[in-house]
Write a protein that holds these residues in place. Structure first.
Motif, PDB file in Angstrom:
ATOM      1  N   VAL B   4     -14.587 -21.725 -28.636  1.00  0.00           N
ATOM      2  CA  VAL B   4     -14.065 -21.949 -27.292  1.00  0.00           C
ATOM      3  C   VAL B   4     -12.592 -21.513 -27.274  1.00  0.00           C
ATOM      4  O   VAL B   4     -11.831 -21.870 -28.184  1.00  0.00           O
ATOM      5  CB  VAL B   4     -14.175 -23.433 -26.905  1.00  0.00           C
ATOM      6  N   TYR B  33     -17.128 -28.918 -20.503  1.00  0.00           N
ATOM      7  CA  TYR B  33     -16.423 -30.175 -20.225  1.00  0.00           C
ATOM      8  C   TYR B  33     -14.923 -29.926 -20.214  1.00  0.00           C
ATOM      9  O   TYR B  33     -14.412 -29.147 -21.022  1.00  0.00           O
ATOM     10  CB  TYR B  33     -16.716 -31.216 -21.303  1.00  0.00           C
ATOM     11  N   TYR B  35     -11.415 -32.271 -20.630  1.00  0.00           N
ATOM     12  CA  TYR B  35     -10.831 -33.558 -20.999  1.00  0.00           C
ATOM     13  C   TYR B  35      -9.309 -33.428 -20.926  1.00  0.00           C
ATOM     14  O   TYR B  35      -8.756 -32.334 -20.999  1.00  0.00           O
ATOM     15  CB  TYR B  35     -11.196 -33.943 -22.444  1.00  0.00           C
ATOM     16  N   GLN B  37      -5.796 -35.173 -22.734  1.00  0.00           N
ATOM     17  CA  GLN B  37      -5.325 -36.037 -23.806  1.00  0.00           C
ATOM     18  C   GLN B  37      -3.825 -36.251 -23.691  1.00  0.00           C
ATOM     19  O   GLN B  37      -3.042 -35.312 -23.862  1.00  0.00           O
ATOM     20  CB  GLN B  37      -5.673 -35.451 -25.177  1.00  0.00           C
ATOM     21  N   GLY B  40      -0.753 -40.114 -27.888  1.00  0.00           N
ATOM     22  CA  GLY B  40      -1.170 -41.399 -28.436  1.00  0.00           C
ATOM     23  C   GLY B  40      -2.509 -41.902 -27.937  1.00  0.00           C
ATOM     24  O   GLY B  40      -2.908 -43.031 -28.238  1.00  0.00           O
ATOM     25  N   GLN B  41      -3.198 -41.060 -27.172  1.00  0.00           N
ATOM     26  CA  GLN B  41      -4.492 -41.457 -26.614  1.00  0.00           C
ATOM     27  C   GLN B  41      -5.592 -40.526 -27.102  1.00  0.00           C
ATOM     28  O   GLN B  41      -5.326 -39.411 -27.553  1.00  0.00           O
ATOM     29  CB  GLN B  41      -4.449 -41.404 -25.087  1.00  0.00           C
ATOM     30  N   GLY B  42      -6.821 -40.979 -26.978  1.00  0.00           N
ATOM     31  CA  GLY B  42      -7.944 -40.084 -27.214  1.00  0.00           C
ATOM     32  C   GLY B  42      -8.191 -39.239 -25.979  1.00  0.00           C
ATOM     33  O   GLY B  42      -7.653 -39.524 -24.903  1.00  0.00           O
ATOM     34  N   PRO B  43      -8.989 -38.187 -26.117  1.00  0.00           N
ATOM     35  CA  PRO B  43      -9.326 -37.371 -24.949  1.00  0.00           C
ATOM     36  C   PRO B  43     -10.018 -38.212 -23.873  1.00  0.00           C
ATOM     37  O   PRO B  43     -10.855 -39.061 -24.192  1.00  0.00           O
ATOM     38  CB  PRO B  43     -10.277 -36.321 -25.522  1.00  0.00           C
ATOM     39  N   PHE B  45     -12.221 -37.946 -20.283  1.00  0.00           N
ATOM     40  CA  PHE B  45     -13.097 -37.051 -19.537  1.00  0.00           C
ATOM     41  C   PHE B  45     -12.575 -36.771 -18.129  1.00  0.00           C
ATOM     42  O   PHE B  45     -12.093 -37.682 -17.442  1.00  0.00           O
ATOM     43  CB  PHE B  45     -14.480 -37.690 -19.463  1.00  0.00           C
ATOM     44  N   TYR B  48     -17.596 -32.362 -15.894  1.00  0.00           N
ATOM     45  CA  TYR B  48     -18.665 -31.777 -16.706  1.00  0.00           C
ATOM     46  C   TYR B  48     -19.473 -30.823 -15.828  1.00  0.00           C
ATOM     47  O   TYR B  48     -19.920 -31.198 -14.750  1.00  0.00           O
ATOM     48  CB  TYR B  48     -19.513 -32.921 -17.261  1.00  0.00           C
ATOM     49  N   LEU B  91      -8.036 -30.270 -22.715  1.00  0.00           N
ATOM     50  CA  LEU B  91      -9.033 -29.763 -23.652  1.00  0.00           C
ATOM     51  C   LEU B  91     -10.294 -29.334 -22.916  1.00  0.00           C
ATOM     52  O   LEU B  91     -10.725 -29.994 -21.963  1.00  0.00           O
ATOM     53  CB  LEU B  91      -9.408 -30.844 -24.664  1.00  0.00           C
ATOM     54  N   GLN B 102     -20.655 -30.969 -28.874  1.00  0.00           N
ATOM     55  CA  GLN B 102     -19.610 -30.361 -28.077  1.00  0.00           C
ATOM     56  C   GLN B 102     -18.580 -29.721 -29.004  1.00  0.00           C
ATOM     57  O   GLN B 102     -18.077 -30.368 -29.923  1.00  0.00           O
ATOM     58  CB  GLN B 102     -18.953 -31.417 -27.187  1.00  0.00           C
ATOM     59  N   PHE B 104     -14.908 -27.958 -29.246  1.00  0.00           N
ATOM     60  CA  PHE B 104     -13.670 -28.021 -28.497  1.00  0.00           C
ATOM     61  C   PHE B 104     -12.818 -26.774 -28.670  1.00  0.00           C
ATOM     62  O   PHE B 104     -12.798 -26.140 -29.734  1.00  0.00           O
ATOM     63  CB  PHE B 104     -12.858 -29.246 -28.921  1.00  0.00           C
ATOM     64  N   GLY B 105     -12.074 -26.471 -27.627  1.00  0.00           N
ATOM     65  CA  GLY B 105     -11.067 -25.434 -27.698  1.00  0.00           C
ATOM     66  C   GLY B 105      -9.767 -26.001 -28.246  1.00  0.00           C
ATOM     67  O   GLY B 105      -9.661 -27.200 -28.493  1.00  0.00           O
ATOM     68  N   PRO B 106      -8.764 -25.126 -28.409  1.00  0.00           N
ATOM     69  CA  PRO B 106      -7.486 -25.565 -28.970  1.00  0.00           C
ATOM     70  C   PRO B 106      -6.618 -26.347 -27.994  1.00  0.00           C
ATOM     71  O   PRO B 106      -5.647 -26.975 -28.403  1.00  0.00           O
ATOM     72  CB  PRO B 106      -6.807 -24.246 -29.347  1.00  0.00           C
TER      73      PRO B 106
END
Lengths: 110, 113
Positions: B4, B33, B35, B37, B40-43, B45, B48, B91, B102, B104-106
């Protein structure tokens, strides 16, 4: 509400020590659970998913529905395991988006 | 094969401006998808796509955010009237179907000054 909790922001261990990264989830149905890892300067990548029951890079994770947990374990940590680890949930039926925890930074010291 | 890809890798803009972020999924992947980020957090959503249509856009925070995937491949996330709180890494991920892994891209790091 669906939620993933990773209680530890940072976990520091010495090389060769056992590692356990904790993950608890909140979901009323039967979720799919995943562990994703992000090494320094790399993209997020799948480490393992519970339905495949694989051991990847020596890591395993068991889904405990009674405790709603999916802890990640490795008996002997290596320095190259140092990374950010994210636990994620996908709703039952394996469709749609992932819900991520905030992540745990694992640091393995020599 | 190619993974991706996302462009640009970094975007700096001023408050109130419009931005577009692009995602090129893995060839043949029908699910895509977005997302976001924050530090300090997760991705988290956003939206989709299954093919060309948005199957779930419940994560879009407000009507300033919009995404398209007109030909079922490349997707563009559009943010109008950017605010400082929009600063984050955006993301993109794709999968063969909604049930598959899934990838993920950079990410695109967006900074709103």
């Amino acid at each position: 509400a669906q939620r993933v909790t990773q209680p530890e922001k940072l976990l520091s261990v010495f090389k060769g020590a056992p590692v356990e990264l904790k993950c608890n989830y909140s979901y009323s149905g039967s979720p799919e659970l995943f562990w994703y890892v992000q090494y320094s300067r790399q993209r997020l990548q799948l480490l393992l998913r519970h339905i495949s029951r694989e051991s990847i890079k020596g890591f395993t994770a068991d889904l405990n529905k009674g405790e709603t947990s999916f802890h990640l374990k490795k008996p002997f940590a290596q320095e190259e395991d140092s990374a950010m680890y994210y636990c994620a949930l996908q709703r039952g039926g394996s469709q749609g988006n992932l819900i991520f925890g905030k992540g745990t930074k694992l640091s393995v010291k020599p | 094969g190619a993974g991706v890809s996302q462009t640009p890798s970094n975007k700096v803009t001023e408050k109130g401006k419009y931005v577009e972020l692009r995602c090129d999924p893995i060839s043949g992947h029908t699910a895509l998808y977005w997302y976001r980020q924050s530090l300090g957090q997760g991705p988290e959503f956003l939206i989709y796509f299954q093919g060309t249509g948005a199957a779930d856009d419940s994560g879009l925070p407000n009507d300033r955010f919009f995404a398209v995937r007109p030909e079922g491949s490349v997707s563009t996330l559009k943010i109008q009237r950017t605010e400082r709180g929009d600063s984050a890494v955006y993301l993109c991920a794709s999968s063969f179907s909604g049930a598959d892994t899934q990838y993920f891209g950079p990410g695109t790091r967006l900074t709103v000054l």
